[in-house]
Enzyme design. Structure first.
Site, mmCIF file in Angstrom:
data_model
loop_
_atom_site.group_PDB
_atom_site.id
_atom_site.type_symbol
_atom_site.label_atom_id
_atom_site.label_comp_id
_atom_site.label_asym_id
_atom_site.label_seq_id
_atom_site.Cartn_x
_atom_site.Cartn_y
_atom_site.Cartn_z
ATOM 1 N N LYS A 298 -6.449 -34.805 -13.323
ATOM 2 C CA LYS A 298 -7.907 -34.654 -13.450
ATOM 3 C C LYS A 298 -8.607 -35.447 -12.348
ATOM 4 C CE LYS A 298 -8.047 -38.523 -16.710
ATOM 5 N NZ LYS A 298 -8.194 -38.913 -18.120
ATOM 6 N N TYR B 14 -28.639 -56.046 4.165
ATOM 7 C CA TYR B 14 -29.817 -55.969 3.304
ATOM 8 C C TYR B 14 -30.071 -57.280 2.575
ATOM 9 C CZ TYR B 14 -30.003 -50.908 3.904
ATOM 10 O OH TYR B 14 -30.119 -49.652 4.426
HETATM 11 C C1 LIG Z 1 -6.850 -39.318 -18.459
HETATM 12 C C2 LIG Z 1 -6.073 -38.894 -19.638
HETATM 13 C C3 LIG Z 1 -4.685 -39.115 -19.686
HETATM 14 C C4 LIG Z 1 -3.948 -39.900 -18.632
HETATM 15 O O1 LIG Z 1 -4.207 -41.265 -18.844
HETATM 16 P P1 LIG Z 1 -3.565 -42.371 -17.878
HETATM 17 O O2 LIG Z 1 -3.822 -43.649 -18.556
HETATM 18 O O3 LIG Z 1 -4.308 -42.231 -16.605
HETATM 19 O O4 LIG Z 1 -2.138 -42.042 -17.741
HETATM 20 C C5 LIG Z 1 -3.991 -38.620 -20.767
HETATM 21 N N1 LIG Z 1 -4.619 -37.946 -21.761
HETATM 22 C C6 LIG Z 1 -5.943 -37.736 -21.762
HETATM 23 C C7 LIG Z 1 -6.562 -36.990 -22.883
HETATM 24 C C8 LIG Z 1 -6.723 -38.209 -20.708
HETATM 25 O O5 LIG Z 1 -8.036 -38.004 -20.709
#
Ligand SMILES: *Cc1c(COP(=O)(O)O)cnc(C)c1O
Length: 400
Positions: free
Chosen positions: A50, A275
């Protein structure tokens, strides 16, 4: 008269053709990490890609993981799943968070598994399946303790019952049951309550007549620390790119960020930098300018503590981190235009360099490494290194 100390004039300026910030993705690290996870579990490994593969490139991370022990892909939204299909990846893909009016018909047609957490979504998926003339493959998602996505425990039995009705009618097939642990992001390891809620949910699903072949709960942290969470499949994202929220395992970092010095100037003590002059030099010093800022992924809140590796050692960033640029304090050390500053990343093999890690950046910014890697901006060029991945349209035969 020439001012002997031109505090406000640029002494040297880079030619315009210098490259800007560069993110290097180390696919060999992704391969190593994938193998480590695959060896630790009895069942299947889903590579979670993702958010563009946690900023590393979803398609490249997915391909690499599939070649080194993962057999499933996981993403949040359907468009992310379609991107994987567009790239020719035929491995099973699960998408777990979508609005109720998402394009489930295309998901069914493109063989994307859909996580379902309530009856409204189930109805939408059933309608899409009927429209497509195919069974939708669904994973029922139980909230195992976050009050976020997933079915509330009180709604679970009726969701399971409805899903079973639609399974018997041939609209859907319940392939999986999933949960997600509240401590997935942290070093706090055991989540007995989450585990027990999941077990209870599985029993309820069974009583409803469901026989999901894939029960999956664990993400990176639980996979590394609690075998009781492994079930039939684990969903690993952060770990594949070298981030271990459990702090128990040495993984290979898969991302470097570098930027060339594009300006150098000598300034006197008392010069305000950037800044609001949040930094004022305490002595005469040399400042090096690098064209990378918070729009490129450097958390602005890390200013004051952040360092980069440049010209043979760690150096402080001084002043505010701007949108497009940052300033490195070189002291009296020389630095050349075009010399590369490593913002973070693993040292090159055989090199003595000790660039900051993504974990250090996260600490400086008061956040977690996940936020640093997913924050890379669009104008950062990407270079994929190592493990030149053959394009393999991953054949997955039969019924998986
Ligand atoms: C992001 C996510 C994962 C992976 O989690 P990690 O800690 O990055 O391995 C697994 N399941 C779901 C539902 C997620 O949203």
């Amino acid at each position: 008269m020439i001012d002997p100390l031109p505090s406000a004039s640029l002494l040297t300026m880079a030619p315009l053709h210098l490259p800007g910030a560069l993110a290097t993705v180390h696919l060999d690290a992704v391969a190593d990490n994938t193998r480590l996870f695959a060896e630790r579990i009895p069942g299947r490994l889903m590579a979670v890609v993702k958010a563009d593969g946690f900023g590393h490139g979803a398609v490249d991370v997915a391909r690499t993981a599939l070649l080194h022990g993962a057999s499933w892909l996981g993403v949040t939204s359907l468009p992310e799943a379609f991107e994987l299909r567009d790239a020719g990846l035929a491995a099973p893909v699960l998408s777990w968070l979508n609005p109720v009016d998402a394009d489930f018909a295309t998901a069914v047609r493109r063989n994307v598994d859909i996580a379902v957490a309530d009856r409204a979504h189930l109805a939408a998926v059933v309608a899409a399946a009927r429209q497509s003339g195919r069974r939708a493959r669904v994973h029922l998602h139980l909230d195992t303790g976050m009050a976020r996505d997933g079915a509330a425990p009180g709604d679970w039995a009726s969701l399971c019952a409805s899903a079973r009705v639609h399974e018997l009618r041939g609209d859907v097939r319940v392939v999986g049951v999933m949960g997600h642990l509240a401590r997935a992001e942290s070093a706090e390891r055991r989540d007995d309550e989450g585990l027990s809620r999941f077990r209870t949910g599985l029993a309820v699903a069974r009583r409803a007549g469901l026989r999901p072949e894939l029960r999956h709960l664990a993400a990176t942290s639980a996979t590394l620390t609690d075998p009781r969470s492994h079930h039939d499949m684990v969903r690993v994202g952060a770990g594949l790119v070298g981030i271990d929220p459990s702090d128990t395992t040495t993984l290979a970092p898969a991302l470097s960020l570098s930027a060339p010095v594009i300006g150098v100037r000598r300034v006197p003590a008392g010069t305000g930098v950037g800044y609001h002059h949040v930094h004022r030099t305490t002595r005469d010093t040399t400042l090096a300018l690098i064209p990378v800022g918070y729009a490129d992924g450097l958390p602005r809140s890390a200013a004051g503590q952040a360092e980069v590796w440049l010209a043979g050692r760690r150096r402080r960033l001084v002043g505010a981190i701007s949108m497009d640029q940052s300033v490195v304090d070189m002291g009296d050390d020389p630095v050349r235009i075009g010399e590369e500053a490593t913002v973070f990343g693993p040292a090159a093999p055989g090199s003595e360099a000790l660039p900051p890690t993504i974990e250090e950046w996260a600490t400086w910014a008061g956040t977690i490494p996940h936020e640093v890697v997913t924050g890379l901006g669009r104008r950062v060029d990407r270079l994929y290194r190592g493990n030149a991945v053959a394009v393999r349209p991953c054949a997955v035969g039969g019924d998986r």
